[in-house]
Write an enzyme that holds these catalytic residues in place. Structure first.
Site, short mmCIF file in Angstrom:
data_model
loop_
_atom_site.label_atom_id
_atom_site.label_comp_id
_atom_site.label_asym_id
_atom_site.label_seq_id
_atom_site.Cartn_x
_atom_site.Cartn_y
_atom_site.Cartn_z
N TYR A 209 -10.62 -2.99 0.92
CA TYR A 209 -11.27 -2.63 2.23
C TYR A 209 -13.51 -2.37 1.50
O TYR A 209 -13.91 -3.10 2.48
CB TYR A 209 -11.51 -1.87 3.28
CG TYR A 209 -10.22 -3.07 3.49
CD1 TYR A 209 -10.40 -3.31 4.93
CD2 TYR A 209 -9.08 -2.69 3.38
CE1 TYR A 209 -9.01 -4.51 5.78
CE2 TYR A 209 -7.43 -3.20 3.68
CZ TYR A 209 -7.92 -4.36 4.61
OH TYR A 209 -7.02 -4.90 5.59
N GLU B 278 0.86 -1.06 0.17
CA GLU B 278 0.07 -0.04 -0.41
C GLU B 278 0.97 1.11 0.17
O GLU B 278 0.54 2.22 1.05
CB GLU B 278 -1.25 -0.58 0.93
CG GLU B 278 -2.03 -1.10 1.37
CD GLU B 278 -3.07 -0.64 2.47
OE1 GLU B 278 -2.76 -0.01 2.62
OE2 GLU B 278 -3.66 -1.74 3.05
#
Ligand code: IFM
Length: 499
Positions: free
Chosen positions: A300, A172
């Site tokens: 997510y 990320e």
């Protein structure tokens, strides 16, 4: 909820990897043990106001001293694979120069322990734990940090390369840039806003150099990168909301995926002349876009975006970082707005599993040469309720995290359906899903307030207690058809020297 309610066990393809994930800084603790050097996060977390309730990461789950117990939990769960990260300052305390053998030995033992238990290791080289010395030299604002990551990749390859099934270079990079350098809510706590852009390029260059180092070392394991991806959805049909969602998409998604998968930065970013504050050498994009064995996707939630300010004042730090722009832009350019009607996690993240299908479809459309994909993280934090039954036969402590079970079942099911024949992203070869996270852990600026674990950790006693979601996943793993072969079966027999 019975697994058969969803037909999920039957839907899981043979050879689909189901794993669990953690990261070093979030679980290891043992911050001063065996020669580990300080990290930028150690310092950031100590400063008042940075971490909710002043929680300290220095002990965390103490995984460093409880590794056997944690591997036993993964084994009893029946997971195919364990994704964990290496603590860079534990292995190389200054971020350059000498290796700390005791630190490296910890991972050597961990990898052996996993393999002895038929759990295939997926190793992340960089999950945000920058050695302090590198942060003090500018961190990811400094191009040199990319070369240091390349060197670190070589150290890891020489020590563990014979046994690691899969490598993730960087986790990320978008979160590091946005939270760490643009907004200052993660280490190193810089609020540079647009001036944080060099950190994008330097992290991606670090990825490229790490791939190069792993390949030159001849590691037999597969190599990829992990980007977080959130479909950006305009809050209305209005032109300004659409432009705002497009801007967020460029900055949060495309900025990090396009260079890796297309070999160029998004036009919007270049057109805005945002990339002129640092140098992109001629060969950089070729390094960054080297072919990968897999692409890691952390999913997510989707993000709903609206133009203009939310009504909240622009944080002082951000206003300062806007500089001249700040004087011409009254308040924020855009903001994230709640998802109408959606349930949310404890973090307030909307739970909309069908947007995982949208994310996969967007990836397949944008990147025709996308390698096989692993969802390297997915999961949710909930305000888990602990019930004491008083009956040891039932297990004295029960954590009935039904919402997490639903989240995981819906997302795994959606991902498999989307990538099956006739699905919205049928061209994607989806190879697996890793649940975030094995353990409740140190959730960065949220401290221990956002538990994502399948296993509850009591942070006073460090006792681990599997939640209902752990037992649900255990049943799912034993009820599915696959895998037809162990996940690490494609690795050659271990060899201790790589050259
Ligand atoms: O805990 C983090 C992890 O470190 C990176 N991906 C998102 C998770 C949940 O916020």
């Amino acid at each position: 909820m019975a697994i058969s309610d969803l037909g999920l066990a039957d839907a899981i393809p043979p050879d689909f990897t189901l794993g669990v994930a953690t990261s070093a800084f979030q679980i290891e603790g043992a911050a001063d043990a065996d020669g580990r050097g300080p990290s930028g996060w150690d310092v950031f977390a100590r400063q008042p106001g940075h971490i909710v309730d002043g929680h300290s990461p220095m002990v965390s789950c103490d995984h460093y001293h409880r590794m056997h117990e944690d591997v036993a939990l993964i084994k009893a769960l029946g997971a195919d694979s364990y994704r964990f990260s290496l603590s860079w300052p534990r292995i190389q305390p200054q971020g350059s120069g000498p290796v700390n053998k005791a630190g490296l030995d910890f991972y050597d033992r961990l990898v052996d322990e996993l393999l002895a238990n038929d759990i295939s290791p997926m190793v992340t080289l960089y999950h945000w734990e920058t050695p302090l010395a590198l942060d003090e030299a500018g961190g990811w604002m400094n191009r040199d940090t990319a070369y240091r990551l390349g060197d670190f990749a070589d150290i890891a390859a020489q020590a563990l390369g014979d046994r690691v099934r899969r490598w993730v270079t960087v986790n990320e990079p978008a979160t590091v840039t946005v939270n760490g350098y643009a907004l200052g809510i993660h280490a190193p706590g810089e609020s540079l806003f647009l001036k944080a852009l060099p950190t994008v390029h330097h992290q991606l260059l670090g990825h490229g150099l790490a791939v190069q180092a792993l390949r030159s070392a001849g590691v037999p394991g597969e190599i990829g990168i992990t980007n977080v991806y959130s479909p950006m959805v305009p809050a209305s049909d209005g032109a300004l909301d659409k432009i705002s969602a497009g801007l967020m998409d460029a900055v949060q998604n495309r900025l990090f995926a396009d260079p890796v998968l297309l070999g160029k930065y998004p036009a919007l970013v270049s057109a805005a002349n945002m990339l002129t504050s640092f140098s992109i050498d001629d060969d950089d994009l070729a390094l960054i876009s080297q072919p990968l064995d897999f692409y890691g996707l952390n999913y997510y939630m989707p993000t709903r975006v609206a133009a203009g300010a939310s009504g909240d004042p622009v944080p002082e730090a951000m206003a300062g970082a806007l500089g001249d722009l700040g004087e011409t832009v009254p308040g924020a350019l855009l903001h994230i707005t709640p998802w109408p009607g959606a349930e949310t996690t404890a973090y307030g993240w909307p739970i909309v599993p069908e947007y995982l299908s949208v994310a996969l479809a967007e990836l397949s459309e944008r990147y025709p040469d996308l390698p096989p994909v692993f969802i390297t993280e997915g999961g949710a934090s909930f305000d888990d309720r602990i019930t004491r039954t008083g009956d040891p036969a039932e297990g004295d402590v029960v954590i009935a995290d039904e919402a997490r079970i639903r989240y995981l079942a819906d997302h795994i099911h959606t991902a498999i359906a989307a990538t099956s024949a006739g699905g919205a992203a049928e061209s994607i070869a989806l190879r697996g899903y890793y649940v975030w996270s094995l353990l409740d852990n140190f959730e960065w600026q949220a401290g221990y307030q956002q538990p994502f674990g399948l296993v509850h950790v009591d942070f006073s006693s460090l006792k681990r207690t599997p939640k209902a979601s752990y037992y649900w996943l255990q049943k799912l793993l034993s009820a599915r058809r696959g895998p037809t072969a162990p996940d690490d079966s494609k690795l050659p027999a271990p060899r201790r020297t790589i050259g």
